[in-house]
Design an enzyme around this catalytic site. Structure first.
Site, short mmCIF file in Angstrom:
data_model
loop_
_atom_site.label_atom_id
_atom_site.label_comp_id
_atom_site.label_asym_id
_atom_site.label_seq_id
_atom_site.Cartn_x
_atom_site.Cartn_y
_atom_site.Cartn_z
N ASP A 169 -80.88 43.02 59.47
CA ASP A 169 -81.38 43.73 60.65
C ASP A 169 -80.78 43.21 61.96
O ASP A 169 -81.42 43.25 63.01
CB ASP A 169 -82.92 43.66 60.73
CG ASP A 169 -83.55 44.24 59.48
OD1 ASP A 169 -82.98 45.19 58.91
OD2 ASP A 169 -84.61 43.72 59.07
N LYS B 164 -76.40 46.02 62.53
CA LYS B 164 -75.13 46.45 61.91
C LYS B 164 -74.88 47.94 62.14
O LYS B 164 -73.77 48.36 62.44
CB LYS B 164 -75.14 46.13 60.41
CG LYS B 164 -75.24 44.64 60.12
CD LYS B 164 -75.40 44.35 58.64
CE LYS B 164 -76.72 44.77 58.06
NZ LYS B 164 -77.89 43.98 58.51
N GLY C 17 -81.65 49.34 55.96
CA GLY C 17 -82.03 50.36 56.94
C GLY C 17 -81.20 50.12 58.17
O GLY C 17 -81.41 49.14 58.87
N HIS C 18 -80.23 50.97 58.41
CA HIS C 18 -79.30 50.79 59.52
C HIS C 18 -79.57 51.85 60.58
O HIS C 18 -79.40 53.04 60.32
CB HIS C 18 -77.85 50.85 59.03
CG HIS C 18 -77.50 49.72 58.10
ND1 HIS C 18 -76.26 49.58 57.52
CD2 HIS C 18 -78.23 48.67 57.66
CE1 HIS C 18 -76.26 48.49 56.77
NE2 HIS C 18 -77.45 47.93 56.83
N GLN D 184 -77.86 43.98 54.49
CA GLN D 184 -78.60 42.71 54.48
C GLN D 184 -77.88 41.69 55.39
O GLN D 184 -77.25 42.09 56.34
CB GLN D 184 -78.79 42.17 53.05
CG GLN D 184 -79.77 42.99 52.21
CD GLN D 184 -79.17 44.26 51.65
OE1 GLN D 184 -78.16 44.24 50.97
NE2 GLN D 184 -79.79 45.39 51.92
P1 GDP Z 1 -79.31 46.71 60.75
O1 GDP Z 1 -80.07 46.76 59.47
O2 GDP Z 1 -78.52 45.46 60.90
O3 GDP Z 1 -78.48 47.94 60.99
O4 GDP Z 1 -80.41 46.66 61.92
P2 GDP Z 1 -81.73 47.57 62.01
O5 GDP Z 1 -81.34 48.95 62.35
O6 GDP Z 1 -82.59 47.36 60.82
O7 GDP Z 1 -82.48 46.83 63.19
C1 GDP Z 1 -81.90 46.67 64.44
C2 GDP Z 1 -82.82 47.33 65.50
O8 GDP Z 1 -82.46 46.88 66.76
C3 GDP Z 1 -82.71 48.84 65.53
O9 GDP Z 1 -83.94 49.38 65.89
C4 GDP Z 1 -81.67 49.08 66.64
O10 GDP Z 1 -81.85 50.34 67.26
C5 GDP Z 1 -82.03 47.98 67.58
N1 GDP Z 1 -80.92 47.44 68.38
C6 GDP Z 1 -79.63 47.23 68.02
N2 GDP Z 1 -78.95 46.61 69.01
C7 GDP Z 1 -79.85 46.42 70.02
C8 GDP Z 1 -79.76 45.79 71.30
O11 GDP Z 1 -78.74 45.27 71.72
N3 GDP Z 1 -80.92 45.77 72.04
C9 GDP Z 1 -82.08 46.31 71.61
N4 GDP Z 1 -83.15 46.24 72.40
N5 GDP Z 1 -82.19 46.90 70.40
C10 GDP Z 1 -81.08 46.94 69.62
P1 IMO Z 2 -80.43 45.61 56.31
O1 IMO Z 2 -79.15 46.12 55.72
C1 IMO Z 2 -83.70 42.75 56.18
C2 IMO Z 2 -85.02 41.42 52.23
C3 IMO Z 2 -86.40 41.84 51.77
C4 IMO Z 2 -86.77 40.69 50.87
C5 IMO Z 2 -85.43 40.34 50.21
C6 IMO Z 2 -85.23 40.99 48.85
O2 IMO Z 2 -81.23 46.67 56.98
O3 IMO Z 2 -80.17 44.42 57.18
P2 IMO Z 2 -84.79 43.43 47.95
O4 IMO Z 2 -85.37 44.75 48.37
O5 IMO Z 2 -83.33 43.33 48.13
O6 IMO Z 2 -85.26 43.04 46.60
O7 IMO Z 2 -85.47 42.37 48.96
O8 IMO Z 2 -84.43 40.79 51.11
N1 IMO Z 2 -84.13 42.54 52.64
C7 IMO Z 2 -83.81 42.81 53.90
N2 IMO Z 2 -84.23 42.25 55.05
N3 IMO Z 2 -82.77 43.74 56.21
C8 IMO Z 2 -82.32 44.29 55.06
O9 IMO Z 2 -81.30 45.17 55.04
C9 IMO Z 2 -82.88 43.86 53.83
N4 IMO Z 2 -82.69 44.21 52.55
C10 IMO Z 2 -83.46 43.38 51.81
O10 IMO Z 2 -87.29 41.97 52.85
O11 IMO Z 2 -87.16 39.58 51.64
MG MG Z 3 -82.05 47.00 58.81
#
Ligand code: GDP
Ligand code: IMO
Ligand code: MG
Length: 420
Positions: free
Chosen positions: A12, A15, A39-40, A221
């Site tokens: 998270d 990415k 979840g991107h 991840q």
């Molecule tokens: P990912 O899994 O690495 O793609 O990240 P996620 O989408 O799960 O979580 C990142 C969250 O931070 C999302 O809600 C993005 O919209 C938000 N986000 C990304 N970059 C920034 C930033 O620079 N500032 C803020 N406030 N939010 C951001």
């Molecule tokens: P993105 O791509 C954050 C965590 C789960 C759990 C462990 C194992 O959005 O960054 P799994 O479902 O793979 O058996 O879970 O890994 N986890 C993540 N945490 N971002 C993710 O993906 C994750 N994908 C799995 O919360 O601790």
């Molecule tokens: Mg994510």
């Protein structure tokens, strides 16, 4: 050439946003591991979209998007994602490609995930319950079914064979759930999957490379969730680090150019497992609230803490990171002081190395403090305009890691990113 974007923490890191920002510089965006546990998040015309299995380049016209062999694919989740793309008018039939070697997640994999987590009680991993672990177990156990198999006449009988095996495992867990409804939806989704572009991913990507096309591998991840180098057993089941690009797409390490590592300006983790810099106080609450730190896949509140330079340096080493993108810097705007963890202290000793079993040690983070900038940075467009306090914070991270923070993201919007 092939560049890689991947997470350096526990996922998270942002990415989705960063891949979306860079996507127009590439011809092909490819996912090489993970599955719908990811979840991107990205914003398209101001609207929030969360992608789980489809690469984050899908909204860029002319970009080809590959789901690589290293991924475990849930056809039902894929169909749902494609419906979201329909609502944006995206013609994914032309731009989405799936490797025939990609492993399939079955409904019973998800049931096994639930059963396994339930049986672990307090020691549960905190899995997203998307069937990831059981699907990868069937891959390495040489039992799994692959995307290419759905074209085969014997698919249904092979499916039933595997399902029976899973049923026995579920019986061992004394786990009973009626999945007949789920199975019906699953078979409909397999029909949908059959209608998409199923390709030989390794030829697809190497042909693109040979034609001089620019390829971006998108990690899911984070490095600290890697099956080998993460905080085992509190990890996911795939190779989330740069090495996973080679086996997850079928490309040589020689072909990889930049490894772009993403870190938040602080740190989060969702699910169980060690997190030395976790904050259980009002600072943690503030980061969660301001950063909107709730899981993009499960909605769970994310655990929040200070940036951990020991873990970050380790991740940079394992991945061979060549440049860093720091996200969510704006979330720190209101803080008087901020901290970075520069070493770990346990058993009366201080170290800058990640130990074998973090979860078994009582790690005390040793911090260095920085003055906060107390200023809204979300509208700033150039590096020079960033507050001096923030530049000091970034410069310390540069020096500690000996890798440049090349971009700073200061908001979720696709244009909120500053080149250093
Ligand atoms: P990912 O899994 O690495 O793609 O990240 P996620 O989408 O799960 O979580 C990142 C969250 O931070 C999302 O809600 C993005 O919209 C938000 N986000 C990304 N970059 C920034 C930033 O620079 N500032 C803020 N406030 N939010 C951001
Ligand atoms: P993105 O791509 C954050 C965590 C789960 C759990 C462990 C194992 O959005 O960054 P799994 O479902 O793979 O058996 O879970 O890994 N986890 C993540 N945490 N971002 C993710 O993906 C994750 N994908 C799995 O919360 O601790
Ligand atoms: Mg994510």
């Amino acid at each position: 050439m092939i560049d890689v974007i991947l997470g350096l923490q526990w996922g998270d890191e942002g990415k989705g946003k960063v891949v979306d920002y860079f996507a127009s510089r590439y011809d092909v965006i490819a996912r090489f591991q993970g599955g719908p546990n990811a979840g991107h998040t990205l914003y398209v015309d101001g609207k929030k979209v969360v992608l789980h299995q489809i690469p984050s380049g899908i909204f860029k016209p002319g970009t080809k998007n590959l789901i690589g062999n290293g991924v475990v694919l849930d056809a039902v989740a894929l169909q749902k994602e494609c419906e979201t793309l329909d609502s944006f008018g995206i013609d994914y039939r032309k731009s989405l490609f799936i490797s025939d070697r990609t492993q399939l997640i079955l409904p019973t994999h998800k049931a096994l995930d639930r059963a396994s987590e339930q049986s672990k009680g307090k020691e549960k991993i905190g899995s997203t319950l998307k069937g990831i672990g059981p699907a990868y177990m069937d891959k390495t156990g040489r039992n799994g079914l692959r995307v290419g198999d759905v074209r085969d006449k014997s698919f249904v009988s092979n499916y039933i064979k595997l399902r029976l095996k899973h049923q026995k495992l579920l019986d061992n867990f004394s786990f009973q759930e009626d999945i007949s409804q789920e199975e019906e939806t699953y078979f409909n989704a397999l029909e949908f999957l059959r209608s998409l572009n199923i390709v030989s991913g390794e030829y697809f990507i190497n042909d693109a490379f040979d034609k001089g096309q620019r390829i971006l591998a998108e990690g899911a991840q984070g490095s600290m969730l890697d099956i080998d180098f993460g905080t085992f057993p509190y990890v996911t089941s795939s190779t989330t680090i740069a090495a996973g690009v080679c086996s997850g797409l079928g490309v040589s390490p020689h072909k990889i150019r930049e490894v772009i590592g993403i870190t938040k300006a602080y740190c989060t983790r969702v699910g169980s497992g060690p997190f030395p810099t976790e904050l259980h106080d009002e600072y943690g609450d503030l980061l969660r609230k301001k950063g909107n730190e709730f899981g993009a896949t499960t909605g769970r509140p994310r655990r929040c803490g200070w940036v951990d330079l020991v873990a970050l340096k380790y991740a940079c080493m394992i991945n061979g990171v060549t440049q860093i993108v720091m996200t969510k810097a704006d979330v720190l705007d209101e803080l008087d002081t901020l901290k970075v963890c520069k070493s770990y202290s346990f058993n009366g000793e201080e170290t800058q190395q990640v130990p074998f079993q973090m979860d078994k040690l009582n790690i005390e983070p040793v911090y260095r403090e920085f003055k906060g900038w107390k200023k809204d940075i979300s509208h700033i467009k150039t590096y020079e305009d960033l507050p001096a306090e923030m530049l000091e914070y970034v410069s310390h991270i540069n020096d500690y890691l000996k890798i440049k923070v090349n971009y700073i993201s200061n908001g979720p919007g696709s244009d909120q990113i500053i080149k250093a």
